[in-house]
Design a protein around this motif. Structure first.
Motif, mmCIF file in Angstrom:
data_model
loop_
_atom_site.group_PDB
_atom_site.id
_atom_site.type_symbol
_atom_site.label_atom_id
_atom_site.label_comp_id
_atom_site.label_asym_id
_atom_site.label_seq_id
_atom_site.Cartn_x
_atom_site.Cartn_y
_atom_site.Cartn_z
ATOM 1 N N VAL A 25 1.003 -1.173 -0.174
ATOM 2 C CA VAL A 25 -0.074 0.089 -0.019
ATOM 3 C C VAL A 25 0.709 1.366 0.118
ATOM 4 O O VAL A 25 0.546 2.161 -0.693
ATOM 5 N N GLU A 26 2.090 1.388 0.752
ATOM 6 C CA GLU A 26 2.831 2.308 0.827
ATOM 7 C C GLU A 26 3.324 2.696 -0.673
ATOM 8 O O GLU A 26 3.469 3.826 -1.082
ATOM 9 N N LEU A 27 3.766 1.721 -1.392
ATOM 10 C CA LEU A 27 4.175 1.818 -2.640
ATOM 11 C C LEU A 27 3.237 2.340 -3.717
ATOM 12 O O LEU A 27 3.177 3.361 -4.537
ATOM 13 N N LEU A 28 1.866 1.773 -3.403
ATOM 14 C CA LEU A 28 0.864 2.201 -4.348
ATOM 15 C C LEU A 28 0.366 3.503 -4.041
ATOM 16 O O LEU A 28 -0.229 4.268 -5.274
ATOM 17 N N ALA A 69 4.168 6.615 -7.717
ATOM 18 C CA ALA A 69 3.341 5.782 -8.252
ATOM 19 C C ALA A 69 1.809 6.184 -8.578
ATOM 20 O O ALA A 69 1.282 5.872 -9.647
ATOM 21 N N ALA A 70 1.202 6.784 -7.560
ATOM 22 C CA ALA A 70 -0.009 7.267 -7.881
ATOM 23 C C ALA A 70 -0.283 8.421 -8.426
ATOM 24 O O ALA A 70 -1.399 8.568 -9.228
ATOM 25 N N ASP A 71 0.649 9.429 -8.561
ATOM 26 C CA ASP A 71 0.638 10.625 -9.398
ATOM 27 C C ASP A 71 0.583 10.205 -11.069
ATOM 28 O O ASP A 71 1.736 9.520 -11.225
ATOM 29 N N GLN A 91 3.456 4.413 -14.671
ATOM 30 C CA GLN A 91 3.110 3.502 -15.685
ATOM 31 C C GLN A 91 3.443 2.115 -15.657
ATOM 32 O O GLN A 91 2.746 1.130 -15.868
ATOM 33 N N ALA A 92 4.386 1.787 -14.627
ATOM 34 C CA ALA A 92 4.727 0.534 -14.387
ATOM 35 C C ALA A 92 3.638 -0.126 -13.580
ATOM 36 O O ALA A 92 3.199 -1.275 -14.081
ATOM 37 N N VAL A 93 3.271 0.601 -12.522
ATOM 38 C CA VAL A 93 1.992 0.167 -11.753
ATOM 39 C C VAL A 93 0.924 -0.041 -12.706
ATOM 40 O O VAL A 93 0.151 -0.964 -12.522
ATOM 41 N N HIS A 94 0.522 0.805 -13.581
ATOM 42 C CA HIS A 94 -0.676 0.834 -14.338
ATOM 43 C C HIS A 94 -0.460 -0.574 -15.367
ATOM 44 O O HIS A 94 -1.592 -1.338 -15.576
ATOM 45 N N GLU A 95 0.495 -0.956 -15.888
ATOM 46 C CA GLU A 95 0.801 -1.945 -16.815
ATOM 47 C C GLU A 95 0.535 -3.157 -15.801
ATOM 48 O O GLU A 95 -0.018 -4.324 -16.342
ATOM 49 N N ARG A 110 -8.033 -0.543 -3.204
ATOM 50 C CA ARG A 110 -8.604 -0.240 -4.723
ATOM 51 C C ARG A 110 -10.459 -0.138 -4.544
ATOM 52 O O ARG A 110 -11.022 0.193 -5.349
ATOM 53 N N GLN A 111 -10.896 -1.099 -3.470
ATOM 54 C CA GLN A 111 -12.349 -1.535 -3.858
ATOM 55 C C GLN A 111 -12.779 -0.882 -2.598
ATOM 56 O O GLN A 111 -14.252 -1.097 -2.403
ATOM 57 N N ALA A 112 -12.576 -0.930 -1.520
ATOM 58 C CA ALA A 112 -13.188 -0.481 -0.325
ATOM 59 C C ALA A 112 -13.813 0.847 -0.446
ATOM 60 O O ALA A 112 -13.480 1.645 -1.342
#
Length: 223
Positions: free
Chosen positions: A41-44, A49-51, A58-62, A166-168
């Protein structure tokens, strides 16, 4: 073509998780699971990563466009400082240290990580696990009917935390993040009761240790 072939997973990507497991003072099973979930969660949520303009975005999105695979490895001695040089986020929770790395293709893992052992990370749990932290926090419960090594359980805990993020409900997620991204591995609660409380459930892809579709973990936010 393989019956389980998924064009959206070609090539497969994964987030690597590295657990510090020194021989002299190994962490506990539960602390590793909590640290792994927190690190994911800290990374995401890291601005990189979030901006949308962030260097990791882009890597996280892929990766999140495919199956959200995670691979847990262990490092000790000089191997631990070596991996700190790679892009990622390290957290320490109840004596356990875990670093989550920016996702990438599974066949392009950096050599510092590729040489670390995947199988065999199986640690003892604490005889007296720490109590739940102050609210708000994310509660994660692992299926007591499913046998998993610490490495597998850490990856499943990471999946649970990611799905929760992502879903809560947005208000719950905001409170959780603003409260410090605390994670607690729930123990001693009947599994049925946990399932009743759960916001998300993790069903395994079946690549390691358990059959595909197995419910390995559930999670919810306590406020």
């Amino acid at each position: 073509m393989r019956p389980d072939y998924d064009p959206l997973d070609d090539p497969p990507w994964a987030m690597q998780l590295v657990v510090r497991a020194e021989k002299a003072d190994p962490p506990t099973h539960g602390a590793v699971c909590e640290a792994a979930a927190t690190a994911v969660v800290e990374l995401l949520t890291d601005p990189r990563a979030a901006d949308p303009e962030g260097e990791w975005h882009q890597a996280v999105h892929e990766w999140e466009s495919r199956r959200i695979r995670k691979v847990a490895r262990r490092a000790r001695g000089v191997r631990w400082p070596e991996v700190q040089e790679l892009p990622g986020v390290t957290v320490k929770v109840n004596g356990a240290e875990v670093r989550a790395f920016v996702p990438g293709q599974v066949d392009e893992v950096p050599p510092q990580i590729a040489k670390l052992q995947v199988a065999g990370l199986d640690l003892e749990d604490a005889e007296d696990p720490p109590p739940a932290p102050p609210v708000p926090y994310a509660a994660i419960a692992l299926n007591p009917d499913v046998t998993m090594t610490t490495g597998k359980a850490a990856a499943q805990s990471g999946h649970a935390a990611q799905l929760l993020l992502r879903q809560a409900p947005a208000a719950d997620v905001t409170a959780w993040l603003e409260g410090g991204v605390r994670v607690h591995l729930a123990r001693g609660i009947p599994w049925h009761d946990c399932v009743q409380n759960a916001t998300i459930a993790v069903r395994d892809g079946g690549f390691t240790e358990v059959p595909p579709g197995t419910m390995t973990a559930i999670a919810w936010i306590v406020r």
